[in-house]
Write an enzyme that holds these catalytic residues in place. Sequence first.
Site, PDB file in Angstrom:
ATOM      1  N   SER A 147       0.843  -1.195   0.000  1.00 28.87           N
ATOM      2  CA  SER A 147       0.000   0.000   0.000  1.00 28.87           C
ATOM      3  C   SER A 147       0.884   1.253   0.000  1.00 28.87           C
ATOM      4  CB  SER A 147      -0.959  -0.048   1.196  1.00 28.87           C
ATOM      5  OG  SER A 147      -1.995   0.886   1.059  1.00 28.87           O
ATOM      6  N   MET A 148       0.770   2.132   0.974  1.00 25.15           N
ATOM      7  CA  MET A 148       1.642   3.296   1.020  1.00 25.15           C
ATOM      8  C   MET A 148       3.106   2.878   0.958  1.00 25.15           C
ATOM      9  SD  MET A 148       2.052   6.325   3.900  1.00 25.15           S
ATOM     10  CE  MET A 148       3.098   5.403   5.026  1.00 25.15           C
TER      11      MET A 148
END
Length: 252
Positions: A95-96
Amino acid sequence: MTSPIPGNLWIRRYHPAPEATERLVCFPHAGGSASFYLPVSTALSPAVDVLGVQYPGRQDRRNEPGVTSVADLADSITRALAGWDDRPLTFFGHSMGAVVAFEVARRMEAAGGGPVRLFASGRRAPSRTRDENVHLRDDDGLVAELRALSGTDVQFLADEELLRMILPAIRSDYTAVETYRCDQGATVSCPVTVLTGNADPKTSLDEARAWADHTTGGSELKVFPGGHFFLADRQADVLAVLGEHFRMPART
């Protein structure tokens, strides 16, 4: 729990593997911590020396302010990894963490180094943007997002005192990733392996395939059943992909 490496609050090493010939650096998702990758360290050690990145604002760094810029995170992590590149590095970010890993790889390559491969999990290509504003919601709205993605331990969500402690770090992370912008032409030279869930509301298959535009080293896409945190439910399958990369024998 392991203690931070003296003088380096950014890196966690749960199972030191001094005889390993390769290192894996793991970058957490928004609101996540280095300990999210403890199962990876357990599974790959001692064949691979696994490092987990610890962002400010959580666990033993909870008294530090969160970082609200992917670029600032990448700058700090690049400095923190100095000296850890005496063995070939592989990056894994979820994700991030995928875009943070991408930006760290860009910085290291610009300095003449960089990872041998980047695993980008649960995140659309860096230049693919959406109009997201979770970081602008009130606390209840932020918690609703965490519940929807099923990536945060339900014990944290049920513990009001603990929840209020971690929300500032989570908001900082969401600010960083939701305001992140990357040029279409930004690339790394290492190959990129993209992992995605076939029901991830945050990343379509088209957005995942677009990682190919951000590497000159070639890319491949691996699709798993599941949503945004497919890697929690498909842990064995994800570990098998990593094991294949590191040429580890299949576990029976």
